[in-house]
Design an enzyme around this catalytic site. Structure first.
Site, mmCIF file in Angstrom:
data_model
loop_
_atom_site.group_PDB
_atom_site.id
_atom_site.type_symbol
_atom_site.label_atom_id
_atom_site.label_comp_id
_atom_site.label_asym_id
_atom_site.label_seq_id
_atom_site.Cartn_x
_atom_site.Cartn_y
_atom_site.Cartn_z
ATOM 1 N N ARG A 118 0.803 -1.409 -0.196
ATOM 2 C CA ARG A 118 -0.008 -0.783 0.103
ATOM 3 C C ARG A 118 0.409 1.006 0.080
ATOM 4 N NH1 ARG A 118 -4.994 0.151 2.310
ATOM 5 N NH2 ARG A 118 -4.522 -1.384 3.567
ATOM 6 N N CYS A 159 -26.148 -4.216 -7.452
ATOM 7 C CA CYS A 159 -27.380 -4.544 -7.112
ATOM 8 C C CYS A 159 -27.478 -4.765 -5.502
ATOM 9 C CB CYS A 159 -28.716 -5.311 -7.815
ATOM 10 S SG CYS A 159 -28.671 -4.746 -9.071
HETATM 11 N N1 LLP Z 1 2.281 -9.282 2.919
HETATM 12 C C1 LLP Z 1 2.291 -10.273 3.394
HETATM 13 C C2 LLP Z 1 2.269 -11.415 3.608
HETATM 14 C C3 LLP Z 1 1.071 -9.522 3.395
HETATM 15 O O1 LLP Z 1 -0.232 -11.014 4.045
HETATM 16 C C4 LLP Z 1 0.110 -8.056 3.062
HETATM 17 C C5 LLP Z 1 -0.967 -8.343 3.316
HETATM 18 C C6 LLP Z 1 1.280 -7.373 2.335
HETATM 19 C C7 LLP Z 1 2.795 -8.443 2.769
HETATM 20 C C8 LLP Z 1 1.369 -5.717 2.083
HETATM 21 O O2 LLP Z 1 0.466 -5.510 3.069
HETATM 22 P P1 LLP Z 1 0.355 -3.660 2.736
HETATM 23 O O3 LLP Z 1 2.452 -3.149 3.334
HETATM 24 O O4 LLP Z 1 0.541 -3.192 1.513
HETATM 25 O O5 LLP Z 1 -0.208 -2.934 4.116
HETATM 26 N N2 LLP Z 1 -6.881 -5.719 0.767
HETATM 27 C C9 LLP Z 1 -6.555 -5.217 2.130
HETATM 28 C C10 LLP Z 1 -5.353 -5.881 2.075
HETATM 29 C C11 LLP Z 1 -5.102 -6.740 2.764
HETATM 30 C C12 LLP Z 1 -3.174 -6.331 3.295
HETATM 31 C C13 LLP Z 1 -3.397 -8.195 2.955
HETATM 32 N N3 LLP Z 1 -2.170 -9.060 3.241
HETATM 33 C C14 LLP Z 1 -7.906 -3.654 2.226
HETATM 34 O O6 LLP Z 1 -7.570 -3.044 0.831
HETATM 35 O O7 LLP Z 1 -6.944 -2.293 3.170
#
Ligand code: LLP
Length: 410
Positions: free
Chosen positions: A277, A344
């Site tokens: 992110r 929907c």
């Molecule tokens: N590493 C692992 C093992 C992960 O499961 C994730 C994210 C990351 C790294 C990266 O995390 P980030 O830096 O992006 O926070 N769909 C959700 C977020 C799910 C995150 C899943 N895992 C949302 O839209 O907020």
């Protein structure tokens, strides 16, 4: 979203009026700014300059091939969670030596492929998986370097649907089981456990929780030395949050960097991150057209042509993504407005605003901060095709993924 600015009430990206881009194409579509992505990477790198970690981009956040090529050109590796993401990372030109593979449910086929491709680390999340990796490695006559993802039982302050570090979560191996595995490692002739990984969740705003993680890892490393087991890499996962609201506190990357640097100086170990992110979240927007403005007693529904199938975060997590008009009107709506999609389901809503600039049918709106978990969470729900993606680089832009054809869905 530094790359978007209003000039004379019109929304610009760099020097280009967004309205001009919109006129020529079918909405909705995603637009990503490579300039913003480069800025984010340089912020991350400068905070980490003293220990120079390998930054593996979590491909689940944004799997656009052109975006990934840009990340590769900026020396990022990849964190993948499926054979599909692994193939995509390799296709983007990311070296196998910079790829880590996470996930609780890797299949036999996925593990075999990852071993054959000699990726940096398969981060195992259960004893069952370790046994399978060992078995497949034996069949292939190979010794495979693996990581173990521990479950630190540390609760990050974030939406419970995206917290992963608690012992009740399905992720990782408990510390006590981890030690058992190390003590019994002779059972596994074809693997070398050389990495320790941890990821406690996503959209974490307060870096202090990582202090707990680092203290725990230091303890584990000390114990491992006593057990005569050497670990070469620590993978600290991702999770660094971004502001979605105006004036929301930012994740303090510089302070976080200082914290990890202290850990690095003490442990002298190669550090990896799996960041998603923070690298792309604020670099993408979803542009949508107003189909109808529907009036009910207490509000106006602004019905957009983008729905929860195109951008699911608001529906799944009730996440806020600020919406801005492409052209500001000096008049405002007389009542509150709710932006909704055409799907929907009542969960197909993008938020309520009390005084929004007046919009009419065929005007455009921009949903911000969609560069991570935007397109990747989208679906064909309601038989709606995946939408176009455009990449912006300085003042040049191009379509990098075409809108899917309905015929291909049938
Ligand atoms: N590493 C692992 C093992 C992960 O499961 C994730 C994210 C990351 C790294 C990266 O995390 P980030 O830096 O992006 O926070 N769909 C959700 C977020 C799910 C995150 C899943 N895992 C949302 O839209 O907020």
């Amino acid at each position: 979203m530094d790359f978007l600015k209003f000039k004379n009430k019109k929304l610009y990206i760099n020097n280009i009026d967004l309205k001009k881009i919109v006129k020529k194409r079918q909405t909705p579509f995603y637009l990503y700014s490579l300039d913003q992505i480069r800025k984010n990477i340089s912020l991350v790198r400068s905070s980490f300059k003293n220990f120079n970690p390998l930054i593996c981009y979590a491909i689940k956040a944004n799997s656009n091939l052109d975006v990934l090529k840009e990340l590769k050109n900026n020396n990022l590796g990849a964190d993948v969670v499926s054979i599909g993401e692994l193939k995509l990372a390799l296709k983007a030109g990311i070296s196998h030596e910079k790829i880590v593979f996470s996930g609780v449910g890797k299949t036999y086929e996925e593990i075999k492929y990852a071993i054959q491709k000699r990726i940096l680390s398969i981060n195992a999340e259960s004893i069952n998986e370790i046994e399978i990796i060992d078995k497949i490695s034996k069949n292939l006559n190979k010794k495979t370097n693996i990581g173990i993802r521990i479950n630190p039982d540390i609760q990050a302050k974030t939406n419970k649907k995206i917290a992963t570090g608690n012992r009740a979560n399905k992720f990782g191996i408990s510390i006590s089981e981890f030690y058992k595995i190390i003590k019994n490692k002779k059972k596994f002739n074809n693997i070398n456990i050389y990495l320790l990984s941890v990821h406690i969740g996503s959209q974490i705003k307060d870096f202090n929780v990582y202090k707990k993680v680092l203290t725990l890892i230091s303890k584990i490393l000390t114990k491992l030395k006593k057990l005569n087991h050497i670990i070469d890499h620590v993978d600290l996962g991702g999770g660094m949050g971004i502001p979605y609201f105006k004036n929301e506190k930012k994740f303090n990357f510089n302070k976080f960097g200082e914290l990890v640097d202290k850990f690095y100086k003490k442990e002298k170990i190669k550090i990896i991150f799996e960041i998603g992110r923070f690298i792309t979240g604020n670099s993408g927007v979803l542009i949508s057209k107003v189909i109808y403005v529907k009036k009910i007693k207490d509000r106006y529904f602004i019905i957009l042509d983008a729905g929860m199938n195109d951008m699911a975060r608001s529906a799944i997590y009730e996440a806020f993504h600020e919406i801005i008009p492409l052209v500001k009107n000096s008049k405002k709506f007389s009542k509150k407005v709710e932006f909704v999609g055409p799907i929907c389901e009542s969960s197909d809503t993008f938020g309520i605003y009390n005084d929004f600039s007046l919009l009419t049918e065929n005007d455009y709106a921009c949903i911000t901060n969609c560069g991570a978990y935007g397109r990747t969470l989208s679906s064909n729900y309601n038989m709606r095709p995946f939408i176009e993606e455009i990449v912006f680089d300085k003042n040049l832009y191009k379509t990098v993924r075409l809108r899917q054809k309905i015929e291909d869905l049938i």
